[in-house]
Design a protein around this motif. Structure first.
Motif, PDB file in Angstrom:
ATOM      1  N   SER A  19       0.834  -1.205   0.000  1.00  0.00           N
ATOM      2  CA  SER A  19       0.000   0.000   0.000  1.00  0.00           C
ATOM      3  C   SER A  19       0.867   1.253   0.000  1.00  0.00           C
ATOM      4  O   SER A  19       0.616   2.206  -0.751  1.00  0.00           O
ATOM      5  N   ILE A  20       1.914   1.215   0.859  1.00  0.00           N
ATOM      6  CA  ILE A  20       2.829   2.373   0.895  1.00  0.00           C
ATOM      7  C   ILE A  20       3.529   2.539  -0.437  1.00  0.00           C
ATOM      8  O   ILE A  20       3.644   3.651  -0.971  1.00  0.00           O
ATOM      9  N   LEU A  21       4.000   1.424  -0.990  1.00  0.00           N
ATOM     10  CA  LEU A  21       4.686   1.492  -2.276  1.00  0.00           C
ATOM     11  C   LEU A  21       3.738   1.987  -3.357  1.00  0.00           C
ATOM     12  O   LEU A  21       4.115   2.828  -4.191  1.00  0.00           O
ATOM     13  N   SER A  22       2.513   1.469  -3.337  1.00  0.00           N
ATOM     14  CA  SER A  22       1.526   1.922  -4.327  1.00  0.00           C
ATOM     15  C   SER A  22       1.251   3.405  -4.170  1.00  0.00           C
ATOM     16  O   SER A  22       1.121   4.140  -5.166  1.00  0.00           O
ATOM     17  N   LEU A  23       1.177   3.841  -2.902  1.00  0.00           N
ATOM     18  CA  LEU A  23       0.955   5.260  -2.647  1.00  0.00           C
ATOM     19  C   LEU A  23       2.092   6.097  -3.210  1.00  0.00           C
ATOM     20  O   LEU A  23       1.873   7.126  -3.867  1.00  0.00           O
ATOM     21  N   LEU A  27       1.931   8.662  -6.113  1.00  0.00           N
ATOM     22  CA  LEU A  27       2.428  10.007  -5.822  1.00  0.00           C
ATOM     23  C   LEU A  27       3.521  10.405  -6.807  1.00  0.00           C
ATOM     24  O   LEU A  27       3.538  11.540  -7.303  1.00  0.00           O
ATOM     25  N   THR A  28       4.408   9.480  -7.080  1.00  0.00           N
ATOM     26  CA  THR A  28       5.469   9.765  -8.063  1.00  0.00           C
ATOM     27  C   THR A  28       4.874  10.047  -9.430  1.00  0.00           C
ATOM     28  O   THR A  28       5.293  10.984 -10.135  1.00  0.00           O
ATOM     29  N   PHE A  29       3.879   9.234  -9.794  1.00  0.00           N
ATOM     30  CA  PHE A  29       3.220   9.449 -11.082  1.00  0.00           C
ATOM     31  C   PHE A  29       2.543  10.824 -11.126  1.00  0.00           C
ATOM     32  O   PHE A  29       2.667  11.552 -12.121  1.00  0.00           O
ATOM     33  N   LEU A  30       1.861  11.146 -10.027  1.00  0.00           N
ATOM     34  CA  LEU A  30       1.196  12.450  -9.984  1.00  0.00           C
ATOM     35  C   LEU A  30       2.208  13.581 -10.010  1.00  0.00           C
ATOM     36  O   LEU A  30       1.990  14.608 -10.682  1.00  0.00           O
ATOM     37  N   LEU A 223       2.946  12.750   3.217  1.00  0.00           N
ATOM     38  CA  LEU A 223       2.780  11.334   2.912  1.00  0.00           C
ATOM     39  C   LEU A 223       4.009  10.533   3.330  1.00  0.00           C
ATOM     40  O   LEU A 223       3.900   9.390   3.778  1.00  0.00           O
ATOM     41  N   VAL A 224       5.207  11.133   3.170  1.00  0.00           N
ATOM     42  CA  VAL A 224       6.431  10.452   3.614  1.00  0.00           C
ATOM     43  C   VAL A 224       6.390  10.255   5.124  1.00  0.00           C
ATOM     44  O   VAL A 224       6.748   9.189   5.645  1.00  0.00           O
ATOM     45  N   VAL A 225       5.956  11.306   5.842  1.00  0.00           N
ATOM     46  CA  VAL A 225       5.843  11.184   7.305  1.00  0.00           C
ATOM     47  C   VAL A 225       4.845  10.085   7.677  1.00  0.00           C
ATOM     48  O   VAL A 225       5.096   9.263   8.566  1.00  0.00           O
TER      49      VAL A 225
END
Length: 551
Positions: A19-23, A27-30, A223-225
């Motif tokens: 889930s974190i990786l997908s997020l 996020l990277t894609f966005l 999101l990183v936090v």
């Protein structure tokens, strides 16, 4: 700080990290999409400014080329046409969006922002007549034919008007050029204003994009936090628990792991560690019990792959087996020592040996009854087994206490010279006494006593017990020790019998010799008397013969 939901806590670590990786992927894609979007917007705005600047230059070029054409440089007409068309197409692309020819690989431009449209329309409003005047210069001829009257002096010296054909600059072209020259500065100003508005609009959009990017950056940080918090709660903290627990386990500390309620892999690992701790504690207790000699203690094997549990059970089995083997060896060695002393102390008499040894043996092995037979081979042609002693044998089947070779099981064992052990006893073979009366024995053991591969005796034991191999081996060793003594006693008895017979025969011989001596003396006396009488006879005969002669 927010807390994780119970449902999320119970998700697997793979799901959590996924889930974190997908997020982060989303996020990277966005981020990439946002950066690319604003980069494209910035490039498009830059292109718009560049195209507006080019149009500003094209307006000047149109005026410049129009002047050059009117001055007679007709070859500039294509260049003027190109400049007009390029400005026209570019202005249209700026207004409604599209491709501006010959610029930035024909990149598609966005429509002009409504805030800039008034400025663009102002420039377009002047451009329409400006373009029309330029096209007039392109369409109409530069010069037109006309007749010019010129005053000349005739021959009489009088001034007279004379018409001459000539060409003059086309008035429409001149008017068009005049319009262009008159509005060139205004056209340039309007285009310059349009460029500035595009620049301001580009800066405004840049500021907006910067604000969005900063917001995205802040969102990324948040999101990183959150991701770090999730990793700490879902992975790092549980991993520390496992690290501390495994460290304690490495040091031999079997205390339980502190509680961890999640049902993810970490929770399952904590549960498994607690199960392992319990299992190790049980193994420790089991090992202590085994060390104290309690071999009845057992331990539950966790699975068929539980090598520790299986090893402990195997250890118990081996130790129990070793203990049993030690007990067997001690039982056998102590028993053999006891019976060796007993046999050595009973070597003077066969009946005494049979009584003491057999009685003690029956009690030692907890049998019910027994019998000892010796081989009677006084008649080598017809040897038989002779009963010399029985112990607790009630109603015996040995009525005559004599067994022929091959007779019943005992006689057959004598012939084969082998141990016979039976647990299936013929119903009419023998009975043993028990607390409830007489019953069939559970086992019959027949052991030959051999010396130099020759049977000297047979031992038969009947019991309500069954005997193991080592018990049978023990009985066989006792019988082996008895065999040599029995053989010695039998030899002694036979020797004593022979000595008695020899003494009796010697006495008889002495009597016979005395009788013969007396007979000889009588014979000698008789012979002497006969000799004397013979001499007398001879004298008588001689006297008679002498008398006859004298007669």
């Amino acid at each position: 700080m927010f807390s994780l939901s119970e449902d999320f806590k119970n998700k697997s670590i793979q799901v959590k990290l996924g889930s974190i990786l997908s997020l982060f992927v989303v996020l990277t894609f966005l981020n990439c999409a946002a950066v690319k979007y604003f980069q494209n917007k910035q490039e498009a705005d830059t292109h718009v400014v560049d195209i507006a600047g080019r149009n500003r230059m094209l307006v000047q070029r149109v005026g410049f080329l129009a002047q050059r054409i009117i001055r007679g440089q007709e070859d500039e007409r294509p260049a003027l046409r190109e400049a007009i068309d390029l400005h026209d197409f570019s202005l249209k692309a700026l207004k409604i969006g599209g491709v501006a020819p010959g610029f930035s690989n024909n990149q598609l431009l966005p429509p002009t922002d409504p805030q800039v449209i008034p400025t663009l329309l102002s420039a377009e409003k002047l451009w329409v007549p400006y373009k029309q005047r330029a096209e007039t210069i392109l369409k109409l001829p530069l010069h037109v034919d006309t007749v010019q009257s010129v005053g000349v002096l005739d021959s009489a010296g009088n001034m007279v008007q004379q018409a001459y054909p000539t060409q003059i600059v086309n008035p429409e072209v001149s008017a068009a050029l005049a319009f262009i020259e008159k509005n060139a500065m205004d056209m340039l100003t309007r285009n310059n204003t349009l460029v500035k508005r595009y620049v301001l609009d580009s800066k405004r959009k840049q500021w907006a994009s910067d604000a969005v990017l900063i917001t995205v950056l802040l969102l990324n940080g948040l999101l990183v936090v959150i991701a770090l918090y999730i990793v700490k709660k879902a992975v790092t903290n549980p991993a520390k628990i496992i690290k501390e627990t495994t460290h304690r386990l490495a040091q031999g500390d079997l205390s339980k792991v502190k509680g961890y309620k999640s049902q993810d892999e970490i929770g399952q690992a904590v549960h498994n560690i607690n199960a392992m701790v319990r299992h190790l504690a049980e193994a420790v207790t089991f090992a202590k019990q085994i060390g104290q000699g309690n071999y009845d203690k057992s331990i539950e094997v966790a699975s068929d792959k539980d090598s520790l549990g299986q090893a402990l059970l195997e250890m118990r089995e081996q130790l129990q087996k070793a203990k049993e083997e030690d007990q067997k060896r001690n039982w056998m060695s102590d028993g053999l020592a006891k019976f060796s002393d007993l046999i050595m102390n009973s070597h003077d008499n066969l009946e005494e040996l049979a009584h003491h040894t057999l009685s003690a043996l029956i009690k030692h092995i907890e049998a019910n009854q027994g019998a000892l037979f010796i081989v009677n081979d006084e008649n080598p042609e017809a040897p038989y087994l002779e009963l010399v002693f029985t112990y607790a044998w009630g109603r015996k089947k040995y009525v005559q206490a004599k067994v022929e070779p091959g007779e019943d099981i005992l006689g057959q064992a004598w012939l084969e010279q082998e141990i016979v052990y039976l647990e299936e006893i013929p119903s009419n073979y023998a009975k043993v006494r028990s607390g409830t009366g007489e019953t069939d024995p559970s086992s019959i053991l027949i052991v030959p006593a051999k010396v130099n591969d020759e049977v000297v005796a047979m031992l038969e034991i009947a019991s309500l017990k069954v005997y193991t191999d080592y018990q049978q081996e023990f009985i066989q060793k006792v019988v082996e020790r008895m065999a040599s003594v029995i053989a010695s006693l039998m030899v002694r008895q036979r020797t004593e019998v022979l000595l008695a017979k020899a003494q009796e025969q010697s006495e008889e011989m002495r009597t016979q010799e005395e009788a013969m001596r007396l007979s000889m003396e009588e014979l000698e006396a008789t012979q002497e008397e006969m000799a004397r009488k013979e001499k007398e006879y001879q004298k008588t005969i001689a006297a008679l013969k002498a008398g006859e002669t004298n007669t």
